[in-house]
Write a protein that holds these residues in place. Structure first.
Motif, PDB file in Angstrom:
ATOM      1  N   GLY A   1      20.182  65.549  23.605  1.00  0.00           N
ATOM      2  CA  GLY A   1      19.342  66.679  23.270  1.00  0.00           C
ATOM      3  C   GLY A   1      19.675  67.932  24.057  1.00  0.00           C
TER       4      GLY A   1
ATOM      5  N   ALA B   1      12.017  56.910  15.571  1.00  0.00           N
ATOM      6  CA  ALA B   1      13.315  57.576  15.400  1.00  0.00           C
ATOM      7  C   ALA B   1      14.299  57.117  16.471  1.00  0.00           C
ATOM      8  CB  ALA B   1      13.137  59.095  15.461  1.00  0.00           C
TER       9      ALA B   1
ATOM     10  N   ARG C   1      17.883  54.547  16.535  1.00  0.00           N
ATOM     11  CA  ARG C   1      19.162  54.841  17.203  1.00  0.00           C
ATOM     12  C   ARG C   1      19.578  53.699  18.131  1.00  0.00           C
ATOM     13  NH1 ARG C   1      19.896  61.057  19.079  1.00  0.00           N
ATOM     14  NH2 ARG C   1      19.806  62.031  17.035  1.00  0.00           N
TER      15      ARG C   1
ATOM     16  N   SER D   1      17.265  59.927  11.850  1.00  0.00           N
ATOM     17  CA  SER D   1      17.433  60.145  13.279  1.00  0.00           C
ATOM     18  C   SER D   1      18.782  60.753  13.644  1.00  0.00           C
ATOM     19  CB  SER D   1      17.274  58.820  14.034  1.00  0.00           C
ATOM     20  OG  SER D   1      18.284  57.902  13.651  1.00  0.00           O
ATOM     21  N   ALA D   2      19.628  60.997  12.649  1.00  0.00           N
ATOM     22  CA  ALA D   2      20.968  61.517  12.933  1.00  0.00           C
ATOM     23  C   ALA D   2      20.931  63.016  13.201  1.00  0.00           C
ATOM     24  CB  ALA D   2      21.901  61.224  11.767  1.00  0.00           C
ATOM     25  N   CYS D   3      21.889  63.483  13.985  1.00  0.00           N
ATOM     26  CA  CYS D   3      21.935  64.902  14.337  1.00  0.00           C
ATOM     27  C   CYS D   3      22.338  65.769  13.148  1.00  0.00           C
ATOM     28  CB  CYS D   3      22.898  65.141  15.494  1.00  0.00           C
ATOM     29  SG  CYS D   3      24.595  64.589  15.195  1.00  0.00           S
TER      30      CYS D   3
ATOM     31  N   ASP E   1      16.837  69.576   8.687  1.00  0.00           N
ATOM     32  CA  ASP E   1      15.548  69.846   9.326  1.00  0.00           C
ATOM     33  C   ASP E   1      14.747  70.909   8.580  1.00  0.00           C
ATOM     34  OD1 ASP E   1      15.877  68.192  11.796  1.00  0.00           O
ATOM     35  OD2 ASP E   1      17.570  69.540  12.096  1.00  0.00           O
TER      36      ASP E   1
ATOM     37  N   GLU F   1      14.504  70.049  15.993  1.00  0.00           N
ATOM     38  CA  GLU F   1      15.366  69.041  15.383  1.00  0.00           C
ATOM     39  C   GLU F   1      14.493  67.797  15.229  1.00  0.00           C
ATOM     40  OE1 GLU F   1      19.830  67.147  16.047  1.00  0.00           O
ATOM     41  OE2 GLU F   1      18.623  67.678  17.789  1.00  0.00           O
ATOM     42  N   TRP F   2      14.047  67.503  14.031  1.00  0.00           N
ATOM     43  CA  TRP F   2      12.988  66.522  13.828  1.00  0.00           C
ATOM     44  C   TRP F   2      13.400  65.096  14.166  1.00  0.00           C
ATOM     45  CZ3 TRP F   2       8.463  68.590  13.665  1.00  0.00           C
ATOM     46  CH2 TRP F   2       8.257  69.830  13.055  1.00  0.00           C
ATOM     47  N   LEU F   3      14.603  64.683  13.769  1.00  0.00           N
ATOM     48  CA  LEU F   3      15.093  63.322  14.029  1.00  0.00           C
ATOM     49  C   LEU F   3      14.139  62.268  13.464  1.00  0.00           C
ATOM     50  CD1 LEU F   3      16.236  63.801  17.741  1.00  0.00           C
ATOM     51  CD2 LEU F   3      17.638  64.009  15.686  1.00  0.00           C
ATOM     52  N   SER F   4      13.457  62.614  12.381  1.00  0.00           N
ATOM     53  CA  SER F   4      12.469  61.723  11.777  1.00  0.00           C
ATOM     54  C   SER F   4      12.259  62.159  10.332  1.00  0.00           C
ATOM     55  CB  SER F   4      11.151  61.789  12.551  1.00  0.00           C
ATOM     56  OG  SER F   4      10.595  63.089  12.464  1.00  0.00           O
TER      57      SER F   4
END
Length: 419
Positions: free
Chosen positions: A203, A62, A66, A252-254, A258, A314-317
């Protein structure tokens, strides 16, 4: 160079920047664009070296995503500078004009904020985005990127400075802290003599650090657990690709989703459909409560039972929570309890439920029948963004040109005297 000296130079540069006409700042951005285009092969080489080190250090997929620049992404970054150059410049705009009974004429005029201190992790595109928005609005910026992309960021920032010099602008309007030591972040947070705003992009730990230690005003943003609530009235077939887009388009985006909450009335029918759809696309599903049996029956290899803390992750994956909720009110209660401050959506064909969700959810970006992935300065027509603010002062949501300005009162009289 010390942080104190960087601050002094940035403040001096910001005073020069604010004096340029909007068309001149646009010309400077085109010079920056040309410089980056010329240096593109070297930037890609530097980025590949950063990626090689990141892989050796065991960086996860992830974060690697980025960090990564390729020809397409870099072309997009450079093109975005041209888009920002073409946008209307908000500085100098006058509004709220009126004349008082005593004859005093009042109005507000938009002006640059001054010096921005921006702390960010991983993404090298942020260096270009922030610099271009700062230049366009007559601000200066001190940037501190993550150590994982130090080579990429240094070359991008040096090239931007070259473009500013070519256009006759002060190169110190854009400066990058080249030392990876965290101590420099602490020093930047105390630089209230020169810096007007701190913007952390990272984060929760970075946000908390800045909120706790900064003597400069801080814009909090970029972190939040994204939710989609599938109402009982939702179009189930159209909901599947929308949820897929919110999870898969850039995991991987905010603003990637989730947690998916499904109304109990359709859970038995919709959750197996969703499970098969996501499993076919290699998404791992964290199933909570009764959703586990439904998902394990159709995608056991991609399903695990939820644990404490999963709803706050927040998984980001390619991972997503899936749970069943009894009602819209219960979904809203869940959102309020689990970090819904960024981008959250309802899928529904019931207008009253859509309106209730919009009114009740207190996120920076609230969606009805749309993917959360639209939370982006470019998608909102802002050209680019400095950050996505999740607080309420002074800006909220994607922060573009307008959010990098403040205003001052202009007061004109005829030798007016207060009685």
């Amino acid at each position: 160079m010390s942080i104190e000296e960087m601050g002094r130079r940035a403040k001096a540069a910001s005073q020069v920047m604010s004096g340029f006409l909007p068309r001149d700042r646009g010309r400077a951005l085109l010079a920056v664009k040309d410089a980056l285009r010329h240096k593109a092969p070297e930037i890609l080489t530097a980025n590949e070296q950063d990626l090689e080190d990141a892989r050796k250090n065991g960086i996860g997929e992830a974060l690697l995503d980025r960090l990564t620049l390729n020809v397409k992404r870099l072309d997009g970054i450079i093109d975005d500078i041209g888009h920002v150059a073409a946008l209307p410049d908000p500085t100098g705009e006058e509004f709220d004009s009126r004349v008082l009974p005593n004859g005093l004429r009042l109005r507000k005029r938009r002006v640059p904020l001054g010096v921005l201190g921006v702390i960010y992790e991983a993404r090298p595109n942020v260096t270009s985005d922030i610099a271009s928005l700062a230049i366009k609005t007559g601000n200066a910026c001190i940037l501190r990127g993550g150590k994982e992309t130090l080579r990429s960021n240094l070359l991008i920032s040096d090239t931007i400075r070259q473009g500013l010099r070519d256009a006759g602008f002060p190169e110190d309007a854009v400066q990058l802290i080249s030392e990876p030591d965290r101590e420099y972040v602490h020093q930047l947070l105390k630089l209230d003599k020169y810096v007007d705003m701190i913007i952390p992009r990272g984060g929760q730990k970075l946000q908390d650090l800045c909120r706790r230690e900064s003597t400069v005003p801080v814009i909090i943003g970029g972190f939040g657990v994204g939710h989609i609530f599938v109402d009982a009235s939702a179009d189930q077939e159209r909901s599947l690709p929308l949820i897929g887009n919110a999870k898969l388009q850039k995991p991987s985006a905010c603003n990637a989703v989730d947690t998916v909450l499904v109304h109990r009335d359709i859970a038995g029918e919709f959750i197996p459909k969703l499970g098969r759809y996501l499993a076919d696309r290699d998404v791992k599903m964290v199933a909570h409560g009764a959703a586990y049996e439904l998902l394990a029956a159709v995608a056991p290899e991609k399903t695990r039972e939820g644990e404490d803390g999963d709803f706050d992750t927040e998984w980001l994956s390619l991972t997503v929570n899936i749970a069943i909720t009894d009602s819209l009110d219960a979904a809203v209660t869940h959102l309020r309890a689990h970090g819904a401050v960024h981008s959250d959506a309802i899928l529904t064909n019931d207008y009253r439920n859509a309106l209730a969700f919009m009114n009740a959810v207190d996120s920076a970006c609230v969606y009805v029948n749309a993917s959360t992935r639209f939370s982006d300065g470019g998608q909102f027509g802002l050209g680019a963004e400095v950050a996505i603010s999740t607080q309420k002062l002074h800006a909220r949501g994607p922060m573009g040109l307008l959010e990098l300005t403040t205003y001052k009162w202009i007061c004109e009289g005829d030798y007016a005297i207060r009685e």
